[in-house]
Structure formats: structure tokens, C-alpha cells
Design a protein around this motif. Structure first.
Motif, PDB file in Angstrom:
ATOM      1  N   LYS A   1      -4.341   9.053   6.591  1.00 54.54           N
ATOM      2  CA  LYS A   1      -5.046   7.807   6.905  1.00 54.54           C
ATOM      3  C   LYS A   1      -6.563   7.947   6.871  1.00 54.54           C
ATOM      4  O   LYS A   1      -7.260   7.001   6.531  1.00 54.54           O
TER       5      LYS A   1
ATOM      6  N   PHE B   1      -0.973   4.330  -0.380  1.00 56.49           N
ATOM      7  CA  PHE B   1       0.053   3.611   0.377  1.00 56.49           C
ATOM      8  C   PHE B   1       1.025   2.892  -0.558  1.00 56.49           C
ATOM      9  O   PHE B   1       2.240   3.031  -0.433  1.00 56.49           O
ATOM     10  N   PHE B   2       0.501   2.139  -1.506  1.00 56.81           N
ATOM     11  CA  PHE B   2       1.384   1.377  -2.399  1.00 56.81           C
ATOM     12  C   PHE B   2       2.197   2.291  -3.322  1.00 56.81           C
ATOM     13  O   PHE B   2       3.353   2.001  -3.633  1.00 56.81           O
ATOM     14  N   THR B   3       1.611   3.401  -3.730  1.00 54.20           N
ATOM     15  CA  THR B   3       2.359   4.335  -4.561  1.00 54.20           C
ATOM     16  C   THR B   3       3.467   5.007  -3.751  1.00 54.20           C
ATOM     17  O   THR B   3       4.583   5.181  -4.230  1.00 54.20           O
TER      18      THR B   3
ATOM     19  N   GLY C   1      -8.571   6.947  -6.477  1.00 54.97           N
ATOM     20  CA  GLY C   1      -7.335   6.240  -6.781  1.00 54.97           C
ATOM     21  C   GLY C   1      -6.362   7.115  -7.550  1.00 54.97           C
ATOM     22  O   GLY C   1      -5.147   7.062  -7.335  1.00 54.97           O
TER      23      GLY C   1
ATOM     24  N   GLY D   1      -4.764   9.303  -5.068  1.00 57.32           N
ATOM     25  CA  GLY D   1      -3.781   8.537  -4.294  1.00 57.32           C
ATOM     26  C   GLY D   1      -2.481   8.359  -5.058  1.00 57.32           C
ATOM     27  O   GLY D   1      -1.382   8.485  -4.490  1.00 57.32           O
TER      28      GLY D   1
ATOM     29  N   GLY E   1      -4.263   3.507 -10.197  1.00 59.05           N
ATOM     30  CA  GLY E   1      -5.207   3.988  -9.186  1.00 59.05           C
ATOM     31  C   GLY E   1      -6.549   4.359  -9.772  1.00 59.05           C
ATOM     32  O   GLY E   1      -7.597   4.051  -9.200  1.00 59.05           O
TER      33      GLY E   1
ATOM     34  N   ASP F   1      -7.931   7.249  -2.279  1.00 61.78           N
ATOM     35  CA  ASP F   1      -7.971   5.842  -1.902  1.00 61.78           C
ATOM     36  C   ASP F   1      -6.690   5.530  -1.130  1.00 61.78           C
ATOM     37  O   ASP F   1      -5.589   5.638  -1.666  1.00 61.78           O
ATOM     38  N   GLY F   2      -6.842   5.154   0.121  1.00 63.23           N
ATOM     39  CA  GLY F   2      -5.693   4.917   0.988  1.00 63.23           C
ATOM     40  C   GLY F   2      -4.787   3.792   0.518  1.00 63.23           C
ATOM     41  O   GLY F   2      -3.563   3.872   0.649  1.00 63.23           O
ATOM     42  N   THR F   3      -5.368   2.749  -0.030  1.00 66.84           N
ATOM     43  CA  THR F   3      -4.569   1.612  -0.487  1.00 66.84           C
ATOM     44  C   THR F   3      -3.687   2.014  -1.669  1.00 66.84           C
ATOM     45  O   THR F   3      -2.494   1.715  -1.692  1.00 66.84           O
ATOM     46  N   VAL F   4      -4.254   2.715  -2.625  1.00 66.67           N
ATOM     47  CA  VAL F   4      -3.477   3.169  -3.781  1.00 66.67           C
ATOM     48  C   VAL F   4      -2.388   4.135  -3.327  1.00 66.67           C
ATOM     49  O   VAL F   4      -1.229   4.026  -3.750  1.00 66.67           O
TER      50      VAL F   4
ATOM     51  N   ALA G   1      -9.732   2.455  -8.495  1.00 70.89           N
ATOM     52  CA  ALA G   1     -10.635   3.130  -7.557  1.00 70.89           C
ATOM     53  C   ALA G   1     -11.186   4.454  -8.080  1.00 70.89           C
ATOM     54  O   ALA G   1     -11.677   5.260  -7.292  1.00 70.89           O
TER      55      ALA G   1
END
Length: 148
Positions: free
Chosen positions: A106, A117-119, A50, A53, A42, A112-115, A46
Motif C-alpha cells: 500500500k 490493485f486492478f492487476t 505502472g 504494478g 500500466g 503504481d498502487g492503482t495498477v 503510469a
């Protein structure tokens, strides 16, 4: 009957203790792996957001493992079928927690939302795999000849 003989574990109780300790060790390894990899990747992807996140995902992995450990500890004298049922309910509870966390985070600007979410997805899948492998490979007999 002395206090010492009353406190001795039966063979089945000792087997559940081994399974619980195995779950604890594997859970700690999972939490450290998710947190370190999530935060490291992360941060590279980011920056500080990140890193945050990945920390959220690592924290959620810890919460998921703690839920599993509490269920296994509370159900240690109930038998394999009961524990499997409780772990299934625990999975549904974790899915509910997952949805609430995603919903609350959200619009967070500090991560960082993407990091995240995947974590968090890695935490959910990892904790489910650790649970399943630990319970399936745990060698606990159905009948305890020492029980009274």
C-alpha cells in the motif's frame, strides 16, 4: 505383477491427468495475459511505476495458479468432492495472500498502487474462473472400475 502393469494409469487417473494438464495450459495463458496486459496498460497509464504494478499482478497470478495446480495434483486420487473442498480452502488461502500483498504494497513508492490493485484483482478473478471452468468441464467419473 510386473512393474509395468503397476505403473499403468486407470481411466480415472488418466482423466485427472487430462484435467490437470488443461489447468496448467489455461493457467499459463492466464498468467501471460494478466502480466502482458497489466504491464502494458500500466506502462501506458503510469510509466515505469505502472509497469512494476502490472508485474506484481502477473507474479501473483502465477502464484495463484501454482497453488491450484499443487492442490489438484495432491488431491488427484481423493475424488471430486475432496478436490472441490481443497480448492475452496485454496481460495480462502489466496484471499489471505491477496490481503497480505495489498497491505504490504500500500505504501510502495516503486509501483503504481492503482495498477497493481486492478492487476491483482484480475489475477484473483481470473484464476478463480479458470479453476471453476476447468473442474466443472473436466469429465472425471466417480467410480473407477479398474481400481483395486
Amino acid at each position: 505383477m510386473t512393474d509395468e502393469s503397476a505403473r499403468q494409469e486407470t481411466y480415472v487417473q488418466a482423466a485427472w491427468t487430462r484435467v490437470w494438464k488443461t489447468m496448467l495450459v489455461r493457467g499459463i495463458i492466464l498468467v501471460v495475459a494478466v502480466a502482458v496486459l497489466g504491464m502494458g496498460i500500466g506502462y501506458l497509464a503510469a510509466g515505469t511505476q505502472g509497469l512494476n504494478g502490472g508485474a506484481v499482478g502477473g507474479g501473483l497470478a502465477a502464484v495463484f495458479i501454482i497453488i491450484t495446480l499443487v492442490i489438484m495434483y495432491a488431491g488427484r486420487n481423493m475424488g471430486l468432492t475432496a478436490i472441490a473442498g481443497f480448492l475452496g480452502m485454496g481460495f480462502l488461502f489466496k484471499a489471505f495472500v491477496f490481503m497480505i500483498v495489498i497491505w504490504r504494497l500500500k505504501d510502495a513508492t516503486w509501483l503504481d498502487g492503482t495498477v497493481a490493485f486492478f492487476t491483482i484483482v484480475a489475477a484473483v478473478i481470473g484464476s478463480s474462473l479458470v479453476e471453476a471452468l476447468t473442474v466443472v468441464k473436466g469429465r472425471v467419473p466417480y467410480v473407477d472400475p479398474e481400481a483395486k
